[in-house]
Design a protein around this motif. Sequence first.
Motif, PDB file in Angstrom:
ATOM      1  N   GLU A  78      -3.587   0.382  -3.758  1.00  0.00           N
ATOM      2  CA  GLU A  78      -2.575  -0.823  -3.603  1.00  0.00           C
ATOM      3  C   GLU A  78      -2.039  -1.065  -4.854  1.00  0.00           C
ATOM      4  O   GLU A  78      -2.302  -1.512  -6.043  1.00  0.00           O
ATOM      5  N   LEU A 134      -7.849   3.070  -3.713  1.00  0.00           N
ATOM      6  CA  LEU A 134      -8.872   2.361  -2.803  1.00  0.00           C
ATOM      7  C   LEU A 134      -9.725   3.993  -2.458  1.00  0.00           C
ATOM      8  O   LEU A 134     -11.008   3.591  -2.968  1.00  0.00           O
ATOM      9  N   TYR A 181       0.958  -1.427  -0.155  1.00  0.00           N
ATOM     10  CA  TYR A 181      -0.642  -0.457  -0.246  1.00  0.00           C
ATOM     11  C   TYR A 181       0.756   0.830   0.194  1.00  0.00           C
ATOM     12  O   TYR A 181       1.776   1.558   0.224  1.00  0.00           O
ATOM     13  N   LEU A 213      -8.829  -1.302   6.027  1.00  0.00           N
ATOM     14  CA  LEU A 213      -9.251  -1.471   4.440  1.00  0.00           C
ATOM     15  C   LEU A 213     -10.074  -1.288   5.394  1.00  0.00           C
ATOM     16  O   LEU A 213     -12.071  -0.917   4.225  1.00  0.00           O
TER      17      LEU A 213
END
Length: 865
Positions: free
Chosen positions: A104, A98, A77, A395
């Motif tokens: 990512e 994201l 990430y 996440l």
Amino acid sequence: MSTSTNHYFKIFWVALGTIFLNFTLARSQPAALDPQKLVTNWEINENNYQNKAQFLSTLTFTNKSTGALPATGWKIYFNYNRSIIPSSVRGTVNIQHLNGDLFEITPRPDFRIMVTGNSTRISFITGGSALNITDAPSGFYFVQDTNPRQGLAMAPVTVTVPTQAEQSLPGGGNSPTITLATPEAIFQQNKATEDMVATKLPQVFPTPASYRETNTEFILTPDIPIITPADYFPEAEMLANDLAAVFGKKLTFKNTGEGKAIRLIKKEGLGPEAYELRVTPQEIIINATAPAGMFYGMQSLKTMLPGTALDGKLKSVSIKGVEITDSPRFNHRAVMLDVARNFQPKKQVLKILDLMALYKLNVLHFHLNDDEGWRLEIKTLPELTEFGSKRAHTLDSRNNLPPSYGSGPVSTGPPGSGFYTRADFVEILKYARDRNIKVIPEIETPGHARAAIKAMDARYTRLLGAGQREAAEKYLLRDINDKSEYQSVQNWNDNVINVALPSVYNFMETVVDEVREMYKEAGATLQTIHFGGDEVPNGVWVKSPQVQKLMQQDERFTSVDDMWYYYFGKVNEILKTRNLYLSGWEEVAMRKTEIDGQKHYIPNPSLVNENIHVDVWNNVLGSGAEDLPYRLANAGYKVVLSNVTHLYMDMAYNNTFEEPGFYWGSYVDVDKPFRFIPFNYYKNTKTDKFGKLLPRTIFAGKERLTEFGKNNIVGIQGLLWAETIISPERMEYMLLPKLLGLAERAWAPEPDWALEKDSVKSEAQYQQAWSQFANVLGKRELSRLDRYRGGFRYRLPLPGAIVQNGKVTANVQLPGLTIRYTADGTEPTVKSKLYTGPIIETGAIKLRTFDSTGRGGKSVRVVNL
């Protein structure tokens, strides 16, 4: 052999076999990867790629760990403040956006194991141009699929610096291009600045309204008392403490006394921030009507002392005789500090307050929340800081916010995580109060509010799980059934409060009331709360059942755009019932309307008489909004000039590749705020941010500031947004010395060069004024900042240098700073040769600027053959 003995032999051989097998497997399996040794490099390949407004860049991962990067089972990430075109990714990985600036990386099926020494390259296309090191991605961390909740930080990204200006590289076109700092170009920029004799410079900064030197002096010693009426005891105490840093001994202060003294005198009829300062051989007199005026007279006295006096334990110091009558040009002289994007500890905030006070800046606009963080403890809503002040790997944003701006995978503290307790904030308010600084808290809404939204989601989930639905919904900030799709300027898709919910106003009232209590506890004045209001993207609320329901209940609502005016009308009422007025960004004062079928923004007539104050930043050249501050002031809104073209301190100092900071609105060096003309910034705005001449028609048809409008300009503000402010040192680098240009323009009378109608005369007057200002900084104020409150790490400019007739001639932007050099190609140190005139040595000459304590900046290199 008995059965039992045979049984034990079997156990022995099985155990021995297991040990041997495990040993063999352990030797045959590769060592685990150390993510800290997975090195990342970023390089720009080409701007104007494929003759479009886009650029090609490459990430290279190199494995310097003894362990291997497996072919599968991991993710990487990182944060990147741009949008990557997914289909453009080349390499054996996929890159997915994201939310916000978080991306990512996952391996594709053709990714191969990376053993020690191996590298892999990933290229991709991004919109716009990349012109400096701040454009690089950051905050890389590694996550194994077998442990998806743990993020492991990787080594900081390195950036390949181009070796030549991009004009010589492919794809130059007409788009902005990479520029490299050359000593020759810097020399040409600096050469118009006159080097002035230090003893001829004004002794007080910022420039007073009336200043005269009397060719006398006062010898100040630690035995000289401060004589003051009781009204000014707090100010006398502060002055005594400040002078203790000079003498190593605190001056005494008392009500009466004869002989030599510093005399603080209450004189009626001066303005609330006005003062008179007279220095004679027998006494120093400061007259003022109000404590603020007395305080500013003391600051002027402090700037009359040489900066080196703060080295301490002097026996005496000479102060020139002067007669000064002074008051500020603007009553609102502000600095906006963003501590939401990246957090700054309380200690650093107090230090900045001392800096502001020294230079007579009197408003701290405190940006306390944004998408990436909520920084103020609210006792009733503990989730705001328990959840909303922390950034770490996640996440789902259920326990904390995700990493942003390279803050990394763990919430160990600044810059990503942190907040001010109630006690911290009260201490900040008291500290500011004692220095005549008003603190305006900003609660950014309804956009830029993701930290608050997600914190209240966490509260909702907790209470709903406990069966307390009513309590869970009391402070909810989003419609859980809203299917609206949008993307903010910073690429968030869930950062806007739903203003149709009654719970939103429960939240606002609770926060407002707790903030008021903190001000009351601190004994600090609270006049306004800033409610933000900027950058709400299109698409919000359009699929919200709660918004549709509200619109059906009131025929005045014709579109979701009306929710905006509904919200600020409600917030305005919340504040008015508490005797506060509303502050916000410029959008608070704007209304959408249609002209020839196209949507345009105009000043909102419905709020113009509500004493709403707006910070107007958008005068981006070429945007069509060049006159927006003046339009709003002419319409009747109280305007704080916060122009991005001159006053955004987070903008890079110049357009060279290695200079950090954003540049989307402008480049801002110390000269930009100094040359800002508040009432007519069109006058000397002649080039765009890249230094290219603007067409003469750029301001054609734009509104000029009227006499009525001038009365609505309440002040000016320097702004430090914190996306790139990753440490106190970086904060000081970006603020200083720019802040001194802001201080001069906010306090000093309007200069002659700003009023002169003849452009040739005006430019000559400006150049003379700039030379004096540059010398005051280089020969007086920067040496003070080297020592004041522990010292400030301001930006040291690169020296300029040119080779002529076999000699190297050097100069510096702020005369008074020291240049040292070497002639063997090594890096200059504080012990290297001092530059005093043209260098005759040959070879690779390196030059470097130093401050008065021996701290050095970056070096430049010229070759003298």
